[in-house]
Design a protein around this motif. Structure first.
Motif, PDB file in Angstrom:
ATOM      1  N   ALA A  79      59.879  33.292  20.962  1.00 46.15           N
ATOM      2  CA  ALA A  79      59.319  32.474  19.880  1.00 46.15           C
ATOM      3  C   ALA A  79      59.211  31.024  20.338  1.00 46.15           C
ATOM      4  CB  ALA A  79      60.194  32.581  18.631  1.00 46.15           C
ATOM      5  N   ILE A  80      60.258  30.539  21.052  1.00 43.33           N
ATOM      6  CA  ILE A  80      60.185  29.176  21.589  1.00 43.33           C
ATOM      7  C   ILE A  80      59.058  29.087  22.612  1.00 43.33           C
ATOM      8  CG2 ILE A  80      61.336  27.425  22.951  1.00 43.33           C
ATOM      9  CD1 ILE A  80      63.864  28.042  21.830  1.00 43.33           C
ATOM     10  N   GLY A  81      58.980  30.100  23.489  1.00 39.08           N
ATOM     11  CA  GLY A  81      57.947  30.075  24.517  1.00 39.08           C
ATOM     12  C   GLY A  81      56.564  30.015  23.901  1.00 39.08           C
ATOM     13  N   PHE A  82      56.372  30.828  22.874  1.00 36.92           N
ATOM     14  CA  PHE A  82      55.095  30.871  22.167  1.00 36.92           C
ATOM     15  C   PHE A  82      54.780  29.502  21.568  1.00 36.92           C
ATOM     16  CE2 PHE A  82      52.640  32.372  18.419  1.00 36.92           C
ATOM     17  CZ  PHE A  82      51.663  33.044  19.119  1.00 36.92           C
ATOM     18  N   CYS A  83      55.805  28.940  20.928  1.00 40.62           N
ATOM     19  CA  CYS A  83      55.659  27.631  20.280  1.00 40.62           C
ATOM     20  C   CYS A  83      55.289  26.569  21.314  1.00 40.62           C
ATOM     21  CB  CYS A  83      56.993  27.340  19.591  1.00 40.62           C
ATOM     22  SG  CYS A  83      57.151  25.747  18.887  1.00 40.62           S
ATOM     23  N   GLY A 124      60.204  30.957  32.843  1.00 42.38           N
ATOM     24  CA  GLY A 124      61.297  31.494  33.657  1.00 42.38           C
ATOM     25  C   GLY A 124      62.608  31.491  32.899  1.00 42.38           C
ATOM     26  N   VAL A 125      62.934  30.359  32.275  1.00 46.19           N
ATOM     27  CA  VAL A 125      64.213  30.269  31.552  1.00 46.19           C
ATOM     28  C   VAL A 125      64.224  31.223  30.356  1.00 46.19           C
ATOM     29  CG1 VAL A 125      65.738  28.706  30.323  1.00 46.19           C
ATOM     30  CG2 VAL A 125      64.576  27.926  32.349  1.00 46.19           C
ATOM     31  N   MET A 126      63.059  31.324  29.648  1.00 45.10           N
ATOM     32  CA  MET A 126      62.965  32.266  28.520  1.00 45.10           C
ATOM     33  C   MET A 126      63.254  33.699  28.955  1.00 45.10           C
ATOM     34  SD  MET A 126      61.899  30.640  25.951  1.00 45.10           S
ATOM     35  CE  MET A 126      61.801  28.902  26.122  1.00 45.10           C
ATOM     36  N   ILE A 127      62.588  34.125  30.036  1.00 48.45           N
ATOM     37  CA  ILE A 127      62.750  35.517  30.483  1.00 48.45           C
ATOM     38  C   ILE A 127      64.203  35.774  30.849  1.00 48.45           C
ATOM     39  CG2 ILE A 127      62.110  37.161  32.289  1.00 48.45           C
ATOM     40  CD1 ILE A 127      59.363  35.843  32.341  1.00 48.45           C
TER      41      ILE A 127
END
Lengths: 128, 161, 93
Positions: free
Chosen positions: A78-82, A56-59
């Motif tokens: 990239a952070i979300g993926f990580c 949610g925060v990433m989007i």
């Protein structure tokens, strides 16, 4: 003019929605983490924060910065993926470590059939 | 070509990640390509077994199933956590015999199951092929047996084996 | 109008994430066992990382993003090292 003022209403509503969704899920996960009784139950609480909490925060962040900078900003993902790839590794290792420690101590947190390693009778002990 | 790009997918992902972190321009593309080449060599020196993906077509279906499942279980776990203490929830360990043996498929299954709230991967015996999961809500044991055995496992077998 | 919505939403998110960090922090202090503390530390990293991202959004700068990225990677490495230590009792084999 502050950066927040330049965001139009049609974008502010989804951004606010995703930020509130993400932080609420993280808070609920942390609340469960503080209240749950056994370690194995608590192993589930952080996944709320690392799945849709982070998502949610990433989007929201990607939407807002893409508008402010005027180009597609996707580096948040990239952070979300990580996070999505690394959290399972941490949780699996912690789960296995806790299981081994509980087994070594004969802890009553485990059901009876889990207290020894399941293996075939004639197999040599596993090594890794 | 194989020696230059030992892991083409990994290198492509790294180039994309590099461009995401900086910005899309020719200079960064060249720099990112150079870095991903070096990373590909380093990776092939460390780990030579290469994952072979047989069917690409199944991957989007797997991703869609995963996203829906994560949304569903997020809602379920949120509800359970908010009513904790009043809903009579118990957790349990369940054991699921797995058909898949390929390490890559098992790794993907581990990431899927751990990333989904409600299930935690506790142990897998390479000798017995039995996976031990800890589930948050013991009343959903049948659901997890079904979702692992009939949804994820066939898809992973299609992709990797 | 949009500024009010965003200010409220981001302020709420900051309070919620800080509270989440505190709740997880109590688990670090209470334990009871080492694996609980390591798991709590890992969740604390995630909460603080999200707090950094939200603060970055509120201030409209992308600088907090780099810090969040570093926190997420360092958090992973340290949690894995600690989990490995719990598993075997030694980090380097």
């Amino acid at each position: 003019m502050s950066p927040l003022q330049s965001v139009p209403l049609w974008l502010a509503i989804p951004v606010a929605f995703f930020v509130v969704l993400g932080s609420t899920l993280t808070l609920i996960g942390a609340l469960g983490f503080a209240r749950l009784q056994s370690f194995y139950d608590r192993l589930h609480a952080p996944t709320l924060a690392t799945s849709w909490g982070t998502g949610g925060v990433m989007i929201a962040s990607a939407l807002m910065f893409s508008f402010i900078e005027g180009r597609a900003i996707v580096h948040e993902f990239a952070i979300g993926f990580c996070i999505v790839l690394t959290t399972p590794i941490t949780l699996m290792m912690l789960g296995r470590a806790a299981l081994e420690r509980d087994r070594a101590e004969g802890s009553d947190a485990l059901p009876l059939d889990m207290r020894t390693r399941p293996q075939r009778p004639d197999d040599p002990p596993a090594q890794d | 070509m194989i020696r230059l790009f030992p892991h083409p997918v990994l290198s492509l992902c790294l180039i994309f990640l590099w461009l995401m972190l900086t910005r899309f321009s020719l200079g960064y593309l060249i720099l990112g390509t150079a870095l991903s080449l070096v990373a590909g060599w380093a990776y092939s020196a460390l780990h030579s077994a290469k994952p072979r993906i047989r069917r690409w077509q199944t991957i989007p279906r797997l991703a869609a199933t995963l996203v829906l499942d994560i949304i569903r279980s997020n809602a379920a776990i949120t509800r359970l956590l908010l009513t904790e203490g009043r809903n009579g929830r118990t957790s349990a360990f369940i054991q699921i015999p797995l058909q898949i043996t390929s390490p890559n498929a098992l790794a993907v299954l581990a990431i899927i199951l751990t990333a989904t709230p409600g299930t935690a991967w506790v142990e897998y015996g390479t000798d017995t092929g039995i996976l031990t999961l800890h589930i948050f809500d013991a009343s959903e044991a049948d659901h997890y047996h079904r979702i692992v055995g009939q949804t994820y496992e066939p898809m992973l077998m299609e992709i990797f084996e | 109008m949009s500024e009010t919505i965003l200010t409220i939403a981001l302020g709420y998110a900051q309070i919620a994430l800080a509270l989440a960090g505190c709740l997880v922090g109590t688990r670090i202090l209470r334990g009871p066992r080492a694996q609980d503390r390591v798991l709590a530390l890992d969740s604390l990293y995630v909460s603080i990382m999200l707090l950094f991202l939200v603060t970055g959004m509120q201030l409209g700068t992308a600088f907090f993003f780099e810090a969040a990225m570093v926190i997420s990677i360092m958090g992973f490495v340290s949690s894995v090292a600690l989990a490995k230590f719990l598993f075997r009792g030694e980090v380097i084999e």
